[in-house]
Design a protein around this motif. Structure first.
Motif, mmCIF file in Angstrom:
data_model
loop_
_atom_site.group_PDB
_atom_site.id
_atom_site.type_symbol
_atom_site.label_atom_id
_atom_site.label_comp_id
_atom_site.label_asym_id
_atom_site.label_seq_id
_atom_site.Cartn_x
_atom_site.Cartn_y
_atom_site.Cartn_z
ATOM 1 N N UNK A 3 -21.059 -22.103 1.230
ATOM 2 C CA UNK A 3 -21.838 -22.406 2.431
ATOM 3 C C UNK A 3 -22.074 -23.913 2.501
ATOM 4 N N UNK A 5 -24.283 -26.854 3.818
ATOM 5 C CA UNK A 5 -25.662 -26.979 4.251
ATOM 6 C C UNK A 5 -25.969 -28.435 4.494
ATOM 7 N N UNK B 211 -23.118 -23.506 -2.778
ATOM 8 C CA UNK B 211 -23.546 -24.246 -1.592
ATOM 9 C C UNK B 211 -23.095 -25.685 -1.714
ATOM 10 N N UNK B 212 -22.611 -26.216 -0.590
ATOM 11 C CA UNK B 212 -22.304 -27.642 -0.562
ATOM 12 C C UNK B 212 -23.420 -28.302 0.234
ATOM 13 N N UNK B 213 -24.094 -29.227 -0.353
ATOM 14 C CA UNK B 213 -25.178 -29.917 0.344
ATOM 15 C C UNK B 213 -24.655 -31.256 0.826
ATOM 16 N N UNK B 214 -24.812 -31.509 2.107
ATOM 17 C CA UNK B 214 -24.352 -32.788 2.653
ATOM 18 C C UNK B 214 -25.548 -33.490 3.279
#
Lengths: 172, 466
Positions: A3, A5, B211-214
């Motif tokens: 996902x 985010x 999860x990829x946090x950007x």
């Protein structure tokens, strides 16, 4: 698939960046009508631009890179129902633009806005209380007794369109 | 014996296909003579296409841009290029679109590009370039749209024909009667022959654990514009039917509007149309096909319940903002549709049984008959005009280059003269030269330079330059 985010500040923008729309249109959408969603929500009167000229930076026309706003456009501006001629559109990078479909253009333009009442300001006002008091003291010393009044001048700008009552009478 | 029978079948089939392939646009529409004539012009004769492509590519690498007239010449010479090189040429057009020179692109460039590629049989490439508007910026004009549609219809390439019609729909340009009629017919053929499946493509399963946090300064809210964002083929087909049939209030117009609303999944609009039909009592109102399609689409539409809690703004995707129907709404729509279709069925003759294919073909033929001669004339004039324009553009471009070169050479000469003067008159001007040297800003001696104290961020922020 993982996902994705995003983390950051939120905005009320709901739309596309202007060149996301314009670069998909023939001739960069000259003659088409675009509007900002935020203004259409905020005001009952229509606010829009009719695109007349474009000045994009074609290296990154859709301005995906937020640090690089170099695409501009020009359009006939109508803000809150008041037309004000051709203007530079600086906020092309804001993802808040929407295109009016061609078959809805006529209906969109035919919406007549109510003329907003102008903010009329008195041209002559009494002095503030402390000032009045001081002037009174001064007058007493000099042996006069007519109280002077304060003349108002309006700092007119794009945001401040107030008029003096004397000007209004002249216009009528 | 079997061979003979098979052969007979083969011959028979060929005859059938030949019979089906009645031409729509006549041979004259392509204006082949004038189109070929362009190659005789001195402007185009002095270049070799492959060499030009290589030169332009070098120019892009060196200067980062090239002039619009060069690209126009390349597009016009494209049919003499080897098919193997087309990927390379396509990459040049990609680069061209990413320079500001593309703002001056003459109308002849996309026309020539599309026509040359069509003659080379590179239809997939044409569609790829047409669909990627941001990166290629190739737009159809009336003539190329007609030629493409005609080619696809005649070669039974319905999917491709419909793709051209979608392009016209996205540009909202059905002003040309021939384009409109052909696009309508092409869409109909696509609808009939490749029935669109209402099933949306399977979504990739999301692995919530990863999860990829950007980090961004502002979260961009996804927004579905219902026009350029249309993804499924059936939605595009539906919207094309709706916009192509807009303004036609006869049986064909109403039927295809209804089919369009069904495929576009705007069932309220479709029901409004049906309600109007019932109210006005026009006979025949719509075709059976249209009603069947509407029922089929309405029954097949995917429903979704509104989410119970609001998603975090950073997690919202396009899927979340797309319009959808809930199960209740769907049931209500179905009920209303049933009622309206019963009412229509009860009225004698309100539902036409025939297929409208012939009518659409006739409409296309009629549009061609009435507008073809005018179009041919306009196209011939335009092609000749473009030839002249190209000549002029090339000349002015060459003039500009010459001026630039002259300027550069004069500048160089001036520099040389200055240097020579200094050498010849050194002793006369010795004092002056010494004075000017002494007036230069003083350089700091190296031992004075100390390393400045650097800002050190908090541990979490280190190594991130915001």
């Amino acid at each position: 698939m993982p996902v994705t985010r995003y983390v950051g500040r939120t905005t009320w923008f709901r739309g596309k960046r202007l060149y996301d729309i314009l670069s998909r249109l023939k001739n960069f959408g000259k003659g088409r009508i675009v509007y900002r969603h935020v203004f259409s929500e905020r005001y009952p009167e229509p606010s829009y631009y009719i695109i007349t000229k474009v000045d994009p930076d074609m290296r990154d026309p859709t301005e995906k890179d937020p640090a690089n706003h170099k695409s501009y456009a020009y359009g006939q501006k109508v803000f809150r129902g008041e037309a004000s001629g051709e203007h530079l559109i600086k906020s092309c990078y804001k993802a808040d633009w929407r295109l009016v479909p061609k078959h809805e253009e006529e209906a969109f333009l035919s919406v007549k806005a109510e003329v907003r009442p102008k903010n009329v300001v008195k041209s002559v006002l009494p002095f503030p209380p402390l000032m009045q008091h001081l002037i009174k003291e001064q007058q007493k010393e000099q042996g006069l007794d007519d109280m002077p009044t304060l003349r108002i001048a309006i700092a007119k700008s794009a945001m401040n369109k107030a008029v003096l009552d004397t000007e209004k009478q002249q216009a009528q | 014996m079997w061979r003979r029978v098979l052969y007979k079948c083969h011959v028979l089939r060929n005859c059938v296909t030949l019979e089906c392939r009645r031409t729509l646009l006549s041979e004259a529409y392509a204006c082949r003579d004038v189109w070929q004539q362009r190659l005789q012009s001195p402007v185009l004769q002095q270049f070799d296409a492959s060499e030009l492509a290589v030169k332009l590519s070098e120019k892009f690498e060196k200067e980062g841009k090239t002039s619009a007239v060069d690209m126009d010449i390349l597009a016009n010479k494209l049919d003499s290029i080897d098919t193997v090189q087309l990927d390379f040429v396509q990459s040049i057009f990609y680069k061209y679109r990413h320079t500001n020179e593309c703002l001056e692109m003459p109308d002849s460039t996309p026309y020539a590009l599309i026509r040359c590629l069509l003659e080379m049989g590179e239809t997939d490439r044409i569609l790829q370039m047409l669909q990627d508007k941001i990166n290629y910026g190739i737009f159809l004009d009336n003539f190329t749209a007609n030629l493409l549609l005609d080619h696809f219809i005649e070669n039974n390439m319905y999917q491709e024909g419909a793709a051209v019609a979608y392009d016209l729909m996205l540009q909202e340009d059905f002003s040309h009667p021939i384009s409109r009629a052909l696009a309508w017919y092409a869409c109909h053929l696509h609808w009939k022959n490749n029935p669109p499946s209402a099933e949306p493509p399977a979504e990739p399963e999301e692995d919530d654990e990863k999860q990829i946090w950007i980090r961004v300064s502002f979260i961009e809210n996804p927004w579905y514009d219902d026009h350029f964002d249309l993804d499924r083929d059936s939605l595009k087909l539906g919207k094309t039917f709706v916009s192509v049939a807009r303004g036609n209030s006869d049986l064909i117009g109403r039927s295809y509007q209804l089919i369009g609303w069904a495929l576009y999944e705007k069932f309220e609009s479709g029901l409004t149309l049906l309600r109007d039909c019932v109210k006005s009592g026009s006979v025949p109102a719509v075709t059976q096909e249209a009603i069947d399609q509407f029922r089929e689409s309405l029954e097949a539409v995917q429903t979704k319940e509104p989410p119970e809690e609001k998603k975090d703004p950073g997690l919202v995707t396009m899927e979340d903002v797309k319009p959808y129907y809930t199960a209740d709404q769907k049931a209500k729509l179905l009920e209303e549709f049933q009622e309206l279709s019963n009412q229509l069925a009860a009225t004698n003759g309100a539902v036409a049984q025939e297929s409208l294919e012939e009518a659409l073909r006739e409409q296309a033929c009629a549009a061609i008959r009435s507008g073809e001669a005018r179009d041919v004339e306009a196209q011939r004039a335009l092609l000749l005009q473009w030839d002249e324009d190209r000549q002029e553009r090339l000349q002015s471009e060459m003039e500009r280059m010459r001026k630039l070169q002259k300027k550069a050479s004069i500048e160089q000469r001036l520099q040389e003269l200055k240097a020579r003067e200094e050498r010849l008159r050194f002793f006369e001007q010795e004092d002056k030269i010494h004075l000017s040297i002494s007036q230069l800003p003083r350089m700091r001696p190296i031992e004075d330079v100390k390393e400045e104290e650097q800002f050190v961020g908090t541990p979490g922020e280190r190594g991130k330059g915001f």
